[in-house]
Scaffold this active site. Structure first.
Site, PDB file in Angstrom:
ATOM      1  CD  GLU A  56      32.144  23.390 -20.587  1.00 59.26           C
ATOM      2  OE1 GLU A  56      32.309  22.820 -19.930  1.00 59.26           O
ATOM      3  OE2 GLU A  56      31.183  23.649 -19.431  1.00 59.26           O
ATOM      4  N   GLY A 109      34.823  23.025 -16.060  1.00 58.11           N
ATOM      5  CA  GLY A 109      34.308  22.079 -15.493  1.00 58.11           C
ATOM      6  C   GLY A 109      34.355  22.201 -13.735  1.00 58.11           C
ATOM      7  CB  THR A 110      33.083  19.207 -11.317  1.00 56.66           C
ATOM      8  OG1 THR A 110      32.283  18.778 -12.625  1.00 56.66           O
ATOM      9  CG2 THR A 110      33.112  18.829  -9.732  1.00 56.66           C
ATOM     10  CE  LYS A 119      39.908  19.442  -1.960  1.00 58.06           C
ATOM     11  NZ  LYS A 119      38.957  18.589  -2.324  1.00 58.06           N
ATOM     12  N   GLY A 178      32.020   8.813   2.959  1.00 58.59           N
ATOM     13  CA  GLY A 178      33.916   9.239   0.927  1.00 58.59           C
ATOM     14  C   GLY A 178      34.285  10.201   1.310  1.00 58.59           C
ATOM     15  CD  GLU A 201      29.111   5.771   4.890  1.00 57.57           C
ATOM     16  OE1 GLU A 201      29.286   6.427   3.456  1.00 57.57           O
ATOM     17  OE2 GLU A 201      28.758   5.058   3.571  1.00 57.57           O
ATOM     18  N   GLY A 230      27.950  10.191  -3.345  1.00 59.68           N
ATOM     19  CA  GLY A 230      28.525   9.680  -5.308  1.00 59.68           C
ATOM     20  C   GLY A 230      27.543  10.497  -5.949  1.00 59.68           C
ATOM     21  CG  HIS A 284      66.687  13.453  10.209  1.00 62.06           C
ATOM     22  ND1 HIS A 284      65.191  12.818  11.135  1.00 62.06           N
ATOM     23  CD2 HIS A 284      67.220  13.997  11.262  1.00 62.06           C
ATOM     24  CE1 HIS A 284      64.998  13.585  12.454  1.00 62.06           C
ATOM     25  NE2 HIS A 284      65.583  14.250  12.869  1.00 62.06           N
TER      26      HIS A 284
HETATM   27  C1  LIG Z   1      32.978  18.481  -4.518  1.00 64.37           C
HETATM   28  C2  LIG Z   1      34.420  17.788  -5.346  1.00 64.37           C
HETATM   29  C3  LIG Z   1      35.678  17.768  -4.160  1.00 64.37           C
HETATM   30  C4  LIG Z   1      36.913  17.772  -5.346  1.00 64.37           C
HETATM   31  N1  LIG Z   1      37.916  17.339  -5.017  1.00 64.37           N
HETATM   32  C5  LIG Z   1      38.757  17.292  -5.635  1.00 64.37           C
HETATM   33  C6  LIG Z   1      40.146  16.342  -5.683  1.00 64.37           C
HETATM   34  O1  LIG Z   1      40.488  17.651  -4.023  1.00 64.37           O
HETATM   35  N2  LIG Z   1      41.224  15.554  -6.215  1.00 64.37           N
HETATM   36  C7  LIG Z   1      40.351  15.268  -7.664  1.00 64.37           C
HETATM   37  O2  LIG Z   1      41.189  15.081  -7.846  1.00 64.37           O
HETATM   38  N3  LIG Z   1      39.821  15.708  -7.675  1.00 64.37           N
HETATM   39  C8  LIG Z   1      38.740  16.227  -6.888  1.00 64.37           C
HETATM   40  N4  LIG Z   1      36.523  16.234  -7.523  1.00 64.37           N
HETATM   41  C9  LIG Z   1      36.608  15.683  -8.829  1.00 64.37           C
HETATM   42  C10 LIG Z   1      37.027  16.194  -9.992  1.00 64.37           C
HETATM   43  O3  LIG Z   1      36.267  17.503  -9.653  1.00 64.37           O
HETATM   44  C11 LIG Z   1      36.566  15.132 -10.843  1.00 64.37           C
HETATM   45  O4  LIG Z   1      37.089  14.307 -10.989  1.00 64.37           O
HETATM   46  C12 LIG Z   1      36.766  16.003 -11.950  1.00 64.37           C
HETATM   47  O5  LIG Z   1      36.606  17.255 -12.259  1.00 64.37           O
HETATM   48  C13 LIG Z   1      36.560  15.691 -13.800  1.00 64.37           C
HETATM   49  O6  LIG Z   1      36.830  16.033 -14.502  1.00 64.37           O
HETATM   50  P1  LIG Z   1      35.941  15.680 -16.213  1.00 64.37           P
HETATM   51  O7  LIG Z   1      36.219  16.485 -16.851  1.00 64.37           O
HETATM   52  O8  LIG Z   1      35.505  14.310 -16.373  1.00 64.37           O
HETATM   53  O9  LIG Z   1      33.937  16.479 -15.095  1.00 64.37           O
HETATM   54  P2  LIG Z   1      33.800  17.955 -15.156  1.00 64.37           P
HETATM   55  O10 LIG Z   1      34.879  18.500 -14.723  1.00 64.37           O
HETATM   56  O11 LIG Z   1      32.526  18.186 -14.643  1.00 64.37           O
HETATM   57  O12 LIG Z   1      33.843  18.772 -16.532  1.00 64.37           O
HETATM   58  C14 LIG Z   1      32.770  18.682 -17.865  1.00 64.37           C
HETATM   59  C15 LIG Z   1      32.378  19.761 -17.950  1.00 64.37           C
HETATM   60  O13 LIG Z   1      31.527  18.865 -20.098  1.00 64.37           O
HETATM   61  C16 LIG Z   1      30.610  20.178 -19.541  1.00 64.37           C
HETATM   62  N5  LIG Z   1      29.384  19.723 -20.099  1.00 64.37           N
HETATM   63  C17 LIG Z   1      28.390  18.630 -20.536  1.00 64.37           C
HETATM   64  N6  LIG Z   1      27.820  18.842 -21.406  1.00 64.37           N
HETATM   65  C18 LIG Z   1      28.044  18.994 -21.602  1.00 64.37           C
HETATM   66  C19 LIG Z   1      27.114  19.408 -23.053  1.00 64.37           C
HETATM   67  N7  LIG Z   1      25.966  18.667 -23.074  1.00 64.37           N
HETATM   68  N8  LIG Z   1      27.516  20.307 -23.798  1.00 64.37           N
HETATM   69  C20 LIG Z   1      28.323  21.861 -23.040  1.00 64.37           C
HETATM   70  N9  LIG Z   1      28.862  21.237 -22.399  1.00 64.37           N
HETATM   71  C21 LIG Z   1      28.493  20.246 -20.988  1.00 64.37           C
HETATM   72  C22 LIG Z   1      30.394  20.996 -17.923  1.00 64.37           C
HETATM   73  O14 LIG Z   1      30.076  22.049 -17.950  1.00 64.37           O
HETATM   74  C23 LIG Z   1      31.248  20.643 -17.361  1.00 64.37           C
HETATM   75  O15 LIG Z   1      32.739  22.328 -17.702  1.00 64.37           O
HETATM   76  C24 LIG Z   1      36.130  17.026  -6.459  1.00 64.37           C
HETATM   77  C25 LIG Z   1      34.940  16.742  -6.780  1.00 64.37           C
HETATM   78  C26 LIG Z   1      33.711  17.546  -6.239  1.00 64.37           C
HETATM   79  C27 LIG Z   1      32.486  18.176  -6.423  1.00 64.37           C
END
Ligand SMILES: Cc1cc2nc3c(=O)[nH]c(=O)nc-3n(C[C@H](O)[C@H](O)[C@H](O)COP(=O)(O)OP(=O)(O)OC[C@H]3O[C@@H](n4cnc5c(N)ncnc54)[C@H](O)[C@@H]3O)c2cc1C
Length: 472
Positions: A35, A41-42, A52, A185, A206, A277, A451
């Site tokens: 990482e 992550g996100t 939230k 979205g 939209e 998106g 209920h």
């Molecule tokens: C504003 C927002 C609100 C959201 N709300 C929700 C929600 O309420 N409920 C829900 O289910 N989903 C929600 N999501 C979606 C959810 O966050 C993602 O679907 C989820 O985080 C995806 O997980 P992932 O592990 O695939 O990717 P990520 O969480 O993006 O993790 C990928 C990781 O890989 C790392 N990385 C990338 N490339 C490299 C590299 N080359 N070397 C080392 N590290 C690297 C990144 O730094 C990151 O930490 C939301 C997204 C956003 C943007």
């Protein structure tokens, strides 16, 4: 270069994949997790959790200031938002959970390699530019989990100041007074709902002809109705004309144009929040060095066990096709590592994945819409029931929305559930489970619900499938 590191499983990207890392460790695999940023992550740092946390306060504010008097609370109208306190709480909630993931990595003996990872082969990586220094690592199997980043549109380049995405919005310590959100979205409507509750003038633009275009059209219609009632200005089948954007009145002035006809609306906003998106992060990680790896519109193609087709190389989460949601990603991670460990998990079935959008009213859906079911060749029966007719909804004072169930006309087997209304996300697990076990609408109706509770809406919607709802 330090000595090469050897693992059973290497994971590139430490977002929701951390769940798979823990499962792999439980199954006895030696795991290296790469990482470059903070763990989680996100979802944890820039997505689900901080957004939230903000929405929770928005909901409370609405309940106290707008509903307080009706609920018998005096003085509610004087309650004010302290955004800097809220921002501190948002960050503290994130921090607590990032630390929690770090603790779980240590507890499970998972090696976290800090830095940017790039494939040197299907199961080997070069890691650089982070705390772990320069190193090569290899493994028997490798799981790609690099996630996604926000997209923008031509002419709406993100400047991080006036034109932003959710990434920047989640770092702000103030709420804008005027905001235009591009994209209706899930992410766009959550921000529209949030900023409106915080008192902003909100425009929602939209390109397609309805808000939440991936949801059942009845849900889109209900959301548009409630958002309009809440004072959100909705422009569907419209776009911002980038050529008209100019700085004015301490913000941005621009034209919102209808796709057809000549309707043009002049708008001034402090911020444009682009929510059109996300794109998979599959560039710059060495995928081109892997012969036989197939990409489709930038996404890594996988089967139900997250296998890429290249032996020992797996992928999951936002970089593979399907719903870009945190629980989908963590489920895929578990299926991938159980397959790697020689277990025989059930394959991922995207049609069983629940989706929740945390705007007000909340939206929750699973399975197919009425239109999709018909297009797939089903003869369908549909039952809907409004929250307005439910005792619990009246008690909590949230009566907008409905539950709609779609069932196969011959067998009664549930094909989809579409909810909009209070706590819709908390009601969704029941139809999600029904889809898994191929339950029928009649079985949902047969199962006695306590209920007064909100899930009673499902009993009535299930009865409505056969025209037998009671409280209408
Ligand atoms: C504003 C927002 C609100 C959201 N709300 C929700 C929600 O309420 N409920 C829900 O289910 N989903 C929600 N999501 C979606 C959810 O966050 C993602 O679907 C989820 O985080 C995806 O997980 P992932 O592990 O695939 O990717 P990520 O969480 O993006 O993790 C990928 C990781 O890989 C790392 N990385 C990338 N490339 C490299 C590299 N080359 N070397 C080392 N590290 C690297 C990144 O730094 C990151 O930490 C939301 C997204 C956003 C943007």
């Amino acid at each position: 270069m330090t000595d090469p590191q050897r693992f059973d499983l290497l994971i590139l990207g430490g977002g929701m994949s951390y769940v798979g890392a823990i499962r792999a460790a439980q199954l006895g695999l030696r795991v290296g997790l790469v990482e470059r940023d903070r763990l989680g992550g996100t979802c944890l740092n820039r997505g689900c959790i901080p957004s939230k946390a903000l929405l929770e306060t928005a909901d409370l504010l609405h309940r106290v200031t707008e509903q307080g008097a009706e609920l018998g609370l005096a003085g509610g109208a004087d309650v004010a938002l302290d955004y800097s306190a809220l921002a501190r709480r948002r960050d503290a909630v994130v921090e607590k959970h990032v630390k929690g993931v770090e603790f779980l990595m240590k507890k499970n003996g998972i090696t976290v390699l800090r830095g940017n990872g790039e494939l040197t082969g299907p199961t080997s990586l070069r890691i650089s530019g982070g705390e772990s220094g320069e190193l090569e690592a290899s493994a028997t199997d490798l799981l790609l989990a690099t996630g996604s980043a926000p997209k923008s549109l031509p002419g709406l380049e993100i400047d991080g100041e006036r034109i932003i995405t959710s990434d920047e919005a989640l770092k702000l310590d103030t709420a804008p007074a005027r905001v235009t959100i591009v994209g209706a979205g899930a992410i766009g409507v959550e921000w529209a709902s949030l900023y409106r509750d915080f008192g902003a003038e909100v425009n929602l633009v939209e390109f397609l002809d309805r808000v939440v275009p991936l949801e059942d059209p009845d849900v889109s219609k209900e959301l548009a109705r409630v958002f309009k009632k809440r004072g959100i200005n909705i422009f569907t089948a419209s776009t911002i004309d980038p050529a008209t954007i100019e700085r004015a009145d301490g913000g941005l002035h621009f034209a919102v144009k209808a796709n057809a006809g000549d309707r043009v609306t002049e708008v001034t906003s402090d911020l444009i929040l682009v929510a059109v998106g996300r794109k998979p992060l599959t560039e710059g990680i060495g995928l081109e060095k892997i012969p036989g790896l197939e990409l489709e519109r930038g996404y890594v193609k996988v089967d139900g066990f997250m296998r890429t087709g290249v032996p020992h190389l797996y992928a999951m989460g936002d970089i593979v096709p399907g719903f870009a949601l945190a629980h989908v990603a963590s489920h895929e991670a578990v299926v991938a590592v159980e397959t790697i460990a020689g277990h025989h998990p059930e394959p991922v079935r995207m049609e069983l994945m629940p989706r929740v959008t945390f705007c007000r009213p909340q939206i929750a859906s699973v399975g197919v819409t009425e239109e999709e079911a018909r297009a797939a060749g089903h003869e369908v029966k549909v039952g809907s029931f409004p929250f307005r007719a439910l005792g619990k909804a009246t008690i909590i004072g949230e009566i907008d929305g409905f539950a709609k169930l779609v069932a196969d006309a011959q067998t009664g087997i549930l094909l989809g559930a579409h909810l909009i209304g209070p706590h819709a996300g908390d009601i969704l697990p029941e139809p999600t489970f029904a889809l898994l076990v191929e339950g029928t609408a009649a079985e949902i109706a047969m199962s006695v619900h306590a209920h007064p509770t909100l899930p009673e809406v499902l009993v009535e919607a299930a009865l409505a499938v056969d025209g037998a709802a009671i409280h209408v």
